[in-house]
Design an enzyme around this catalytic site. Structure first.
Site, PDB file in Angstrom:
ATOM      1  N   SER A  39      37.663  29.964  31.414  1.00 24.04           N
ATOM      2  CA  SER A  39      36.837  30.884  32.208  1.00 24.04           C
ATOM      3  C   SER A  39      36.087  30.159  33.324  1.00 24.04           C
ATOM      4  CB  SER A  39      35.828  31.606  31.313  1.00 24.04           C
ATOM      5  OG  SER A  39      34.928  32.324  32.138  1.00 24.04           O
ATOM      6  N   LYS A  90      37.119  43.405  25.755  1.00 18.16           N
ATOM      7  CA  LYS A  90      36.655  44.437  26.682  1.00 18.16           C
ATOM      8  C   LYS A  90      36.700  45.845  26.082  1.00 18.16           C
ATOM      9  CE  LYS A  90      37.818  42.204  31.060  1.00 18.16           C
ATOM     10  NZ  LYS A  90      38.435  42.441  32.367  1.00 18.16           N
ATOM     11  N   ASP A 126      34.937  45.625  37.203  1.00 21.24           N
ATOM     12  CA  ASP A 126      36.238  45.200  37.732  1.00 21.24           C
ATOM     13  C   ASP A 126      36.682  46.035  38.937  1.00 21.24           C
ATOM     14  OD1 ASP A 126      36.697  43.031  36.079  1.00 21.24           O
ATOM     15  OD2 ASP A 126      37.829  44.175  34.586  1.00 21.24           O
ATOM     16  N   GLY A 153      47.167  48.755  32.137  1.00 23.89           N
ATOM     17  CA  GLY A 153      46.234  48.277  31.118  1.00 23.89           C
ATOM     18  C   GLY A 153      44.805  48.323  31.641  1.00 23.89           C
ATOM     19  N   GLY A 154      43.937  47.480  31.065  1.00 25.87           N
ATOM     20  CA  GLY A 154      42.511  47.520  31.396  1.00 25.87           C
ATOM     21  C   GLY A 154      42.222  47.312  32.871  1.00 25.87           C
ATOM     22  N   ASN A 175      54.392  51.288  35.729  1.00 30.83           N
ATOM     23  CA  ASN A 175      54.203  50.522  34.496  1.00 30.83           C
ATOM     24  C   ASN A 175      55.488  50.469  33.689  1.00 30.83           C
ATOM     25  OD1 ASN A 175      52.366  49.038  32.860  1.00 30.83           O
ATOM     26  ND2 ASN A 175      52.404  50.701  31.370  1.00 30.83           N
ATOM     27  N   ARG A 176      55.605  49.377  32.912  1.00 28.25           N
ATOM     28  CA  ARG A 176      56.767  49.207  32.025  1.00 28.25           C
ATOM     29  C   ARG A 176      56.881  50.409  31.092  1.00 28.25           C
ATOM     30  NH1 ARG A 176      56.425  43.958  28.355  1.00 28.25           N
ATOM     31  NH2 ARG A 176      54.531  45.017  27.715  1.00 28.25           N
ATOM     32  N   VAL A 178      56.267  53.909  30.967  1.00 25.20           N
ATOM     33  CA  VAL A 178      55.927  54.907  31.997  1.00 25.20           C
ATOM     34  C   VAL A 178      54.944  55.957  31.474  1.00 25.20           C
ATOM     35  CG1 VAL A 178      57.895  56.433  31.632  1.00 25.20           C
ATOM     36  CG2 VAL A 178      56.912  56.220  33.906  1.00 25.20           C
TER      37      VAL A 178
HETATM   38  P1  NAP Z   1      46.290  44.568  29.488  1.00 25.13           P
HETATM   39  O1  NAP Z   1      45.240  45.589  29.246  1.00 25.13           O
HETATM   40  O2  NAP Z   1      46.879  43.861  28.332  1.00 25.13           O
HETATM   41  O3  NAP Z   1      47.468  45.276  30.327  1.00 25.13           O
HETATM   42  C1  NAP Z   1      48.609  44.591  30.673  1.00 25.13           C
HETATM   43  C2  NAP Z   1      49.546  45.477  31.498  1.00 25.13           C
HETATM   44  O4  NAP Z   1      50.625  44.658  31.938  1.00 25.13           O
HETATM   45  C3  NAP Z   1      50.140  46.642  30.754  1.00 25.13           C
HETATM   46  O5  NAP Z   1      50.276  47.715  31.631  1.00 25.13           O
HETATM   47  C4  NAP Z   1      51.514  46.110  30.321  1.00 25.13           C
HETATM   48  O6  NAP Z   1      52.531  47.096  30.257  1.00 25.13           O
HETATM   49  C5  NAP Z   1      51.853  45.193  31.463  1.00 25.13           C
HETATM   50  N1  NAP Z   1      52.725  44.089  31.027  1.00 25.13           N
HETATM   51  C6  NAP Z   1      52.391  43.085  30.194  1.00 25.13           C
HETATM   52  N2  NAP Z   1      53.427  42.251  30.028  1.00 25.13           N
HETATM   53  C7  NAP Z   1      54.443  42.757  30.763  1.00 25.13           C
HETATM   54  C8  NAP Z   1      55.796  42.355  30.996  1.00 25.13           C
HETATM   55  N3  NAP Z   1      56.297  41.246  30.456  1.00 25.13           N
HETATM   56  N4  NAP Z   1      56.549  43.107  31.811  1.00 25.13           N
HETATM   57  C9  NAP Z   1      56.070  44.236  32.380  1.00 25.13           C
HETATM   58  N5  NAP Z   1      54.799  44.668  32.198  1.00 25.13           N
HETATM   59  C10 NAP Z   1      53.997  43.935  31.396  1.00 25.13           C
HETATM   60  O7  NAP Z   1      45.742  43.397  30.454  1.00 25.13           O
HETATM   61  P2  NAP Z   1      44.574  43.492  31.545  1.00 25.13           P
HETATM   62  O8  NAP Z   1      43.272  43.185  30.901  1.00 25.13           O
HETATM   63  O9  NAP Z   1      44.718  44.753  32.308  1.00 25.13           O
HETATM   64  O10 NAP Z   1      44.918  42.233  32.471  1.00 25.13           O
HETATM   65  C11 NAP Z   1      46.011  42.284  33.363  1.00 25.13           C
HETATM   66  C12 NAP Z   1      45.890  41.150  34.390  1.00 25.13           C
HETATM   67  O11 NAP Z   1      44.746  41.354  35.195  1.00 25.13           O
HETATM   68  C13 NAP Z   1      45.731  39.767  33.757  1.00 25.13           C
HETATM   69  O12 NAP Z   1      46.635  38.893  34.373  1.00 25.13           O
HETATM   70  C14 NAP Z   1      44.311  39.364  34.089  1.00 25.13           C
HETATM   71  O13 NAP Z   1      44.205  37.978  34.341  1.00 25.13           O
HETATM   72  C15 NAP Z   1      44.052  40.134  35.370  1.00 25.13           C
HETATM   73  N6  NAP Z   1      42.619  40.402  35.606  1.00 25.13           N
HETATM   74  C16 NAP Z   1      42.012  39.773  36.652  1.00 25.13           C
HETATM   75  C17 NAP Z   1      40.676  40.008  36.917  1.00 25.13           C
HETATM   76  C18 NAP Z   1      40.012  39.316  38.083  1.00 25.13           C
HETATM   77  O14 NAP Z   1      38.785  39.341  38.176  1.00 25.13           O
HETATM   78  N7  NAP Z   1      40.764  38.722  38.980  1.00 25.13           N
HETATM   79  C19 NAP Z   1      39.930  40.898  36.120  1.00 25.13           C
HETATM   80  C20 NAP Z   1      40.587  41.532  35.044  1.00 25.13           C
HETATM   81  C21 NAP Z   1      41.931  41.267  34.803  1.00 25.13           C
HETATM   82  P3  NAP Z   1      52.779  48.027  28.946  1.00 25.13           P
HETATM   83  O15 NAP Z   1      51.760  49.125  29.061  1.00 25.13           O
HETATM   84  O16 NAP Z   1      54.154  48.500  29.089  1.00 25.13           O
HETATM   85  O17 NAP Z   1      52.544  47.137  27.752  1.00 25.13           O
END
Ligand code: NAP
Length: 306
Positions: A39, A90, A126, A153-154, A175-176, A178
């Protein structure tokens, strides 16, 4: 002689919270995550605290999912100012709050907790952090953009809600699974009820993360956002094929890494403008600081620290 407080640890655990020994300056803010070692939040928050001469420091806490409730109880007793939450807390933290703001409730996830009068107040910064990042990176507001989000996702939910609240021209959620994209689109349907875009395309659409579906949409979007973790691991490819990217696009990868992600590399190669998630991290952190201290975050100091 009075014993000097110890230096802050690199990473604290639940055991440390149970048997708390304060550091100098005292730790009253932090980030809970699993893993948490990576982090970057301490860098930016401690720079801001130092800037305002606030005699408190911000630390990392490695907290496992089944430890979250106890850890939050302990920081409440230790009179912490608040914490950030990262993966995987979260969503789980939402049910522990006394009060959640509209963003946290709608997104279904909390990334900032403020402890006030012993009560836990929860927020999600976010989406607003993302909006500020886009303004900074591309000098444009979400309301003027046709946006495609990869993921549901989140992070994608927070970004999609922000686009909805700012009345973006158009929103495509790809999204994967849908059905998850469809559910998110359904939740946001009211925001997109009015006509805005001229032409045959719908203002709000959910599609699958497949080449044919993306190809069909991408001519009618300006900004493509990766909100999947594809690109985090070595050996990952771009979340959508490089051949779909074109010079008219702005590309934002929410992943923040020192190196270029495959998505960013593909965008630059295609002649598109591209930026990574560092600016979102910075701005969601600045918003957290403002929630905790009710004063403007020293954004340049925080950016420099990052
Ligand atoms: P999450 O809730 O676990 O959601 C992940 C999403 O990605 C889901 O829609 C999932 O699809 C999809 N996914 C995961 N693996 C995949 C694959 N191999 N192929 C296709 N789709 C895939 O995660 P999150 O918390 O939203 O985080 C997502 C990203 O945002 C992370 O990389 C994180 O580092 C980034 N992030 C950045 C910030 C920032 O401040 N820059 C803040 C928050 C998050 P399914 O629904 O089909 O499983």
């Amino acid at each position: 002689m009075k014993k000097k407080p110890a230096a802050a640890k690199q990473v604290y655990t639940l055991a440390d919270l149970k048997d708390w020994h304060d550091a100098d300056p005292p730790v009253r803010l932090g980030v809970f995550g699993d893993p948490v070692e990576h982090s970057r939040s301490p860098q930016i928050q401690n720079a801001a605290l130092k800037h305002y001469k606030i005699d408190v420091q911000y630390a990392r806490f490695h907290i496992l999912p089944d430890e979250l409730r106890e850890a939050i109880d302990l920081i409440r007793k230790l009179e912490f100012i608040g914490v950030n939450l990262t993966i995987p807390h979260k969503i789980g933290a939402l049910e522990l709050l006394d009060v959640g703001d509209d963003n946290a409730k709608r997104v279904g996830a909390v990334n900032v907790i403020k402890i006030e009068g012993g009560k836990l107040l929860g927020f999600n910064t976010d989406g607003r952090g993302f909006a500020r990042a886009i303004r900074e990176e591309f000098s444009v507001d979400l309301r003027d953009l046709r946006v495609m989000i990869l993921g549901a996702g989140g992070a994608a939910r927070a970004i999609a809600l922000q686009c909805a609240k700012e009345n973006s021209e158009r929103l495509v959620i790809a999204n994967r699974s849908v059905e998850k994209a469809q559910k998110l689109a359904d939740e946001l349907r009211d925001f997109f009820a009015g006509p805005k875009v001229l032409g045959p395309v719908a203002r709000l659409q959910a599609v699958s993360l497949e080449e044919a579906a993306i190809r069909f949409q991408i001519g009618n979007v300006d900004l493509v956002v990766n909100a999947t973790p594809i690109g985090l691991n070595r050996g990952d490819s771009s979340p959508i094929p490089a051949r779909l990217l074109a010079p008219h696009l702005m590309v934002y990868d929410t992943i923040y890494s020192a190196e270029r992600t495959p998505f960013i590399s593909a965008a630059i190669e295609a002649g598109a403008r591209a930026a990574n998630g560092l600016s979102m991290l910075l701005h969601q952190g600045a918003l957290a600081f403002e929630i905790w201290f009710q004063r403007e975050a020293p954004i340049d100091v925080m950016r420099k620290a990052l």
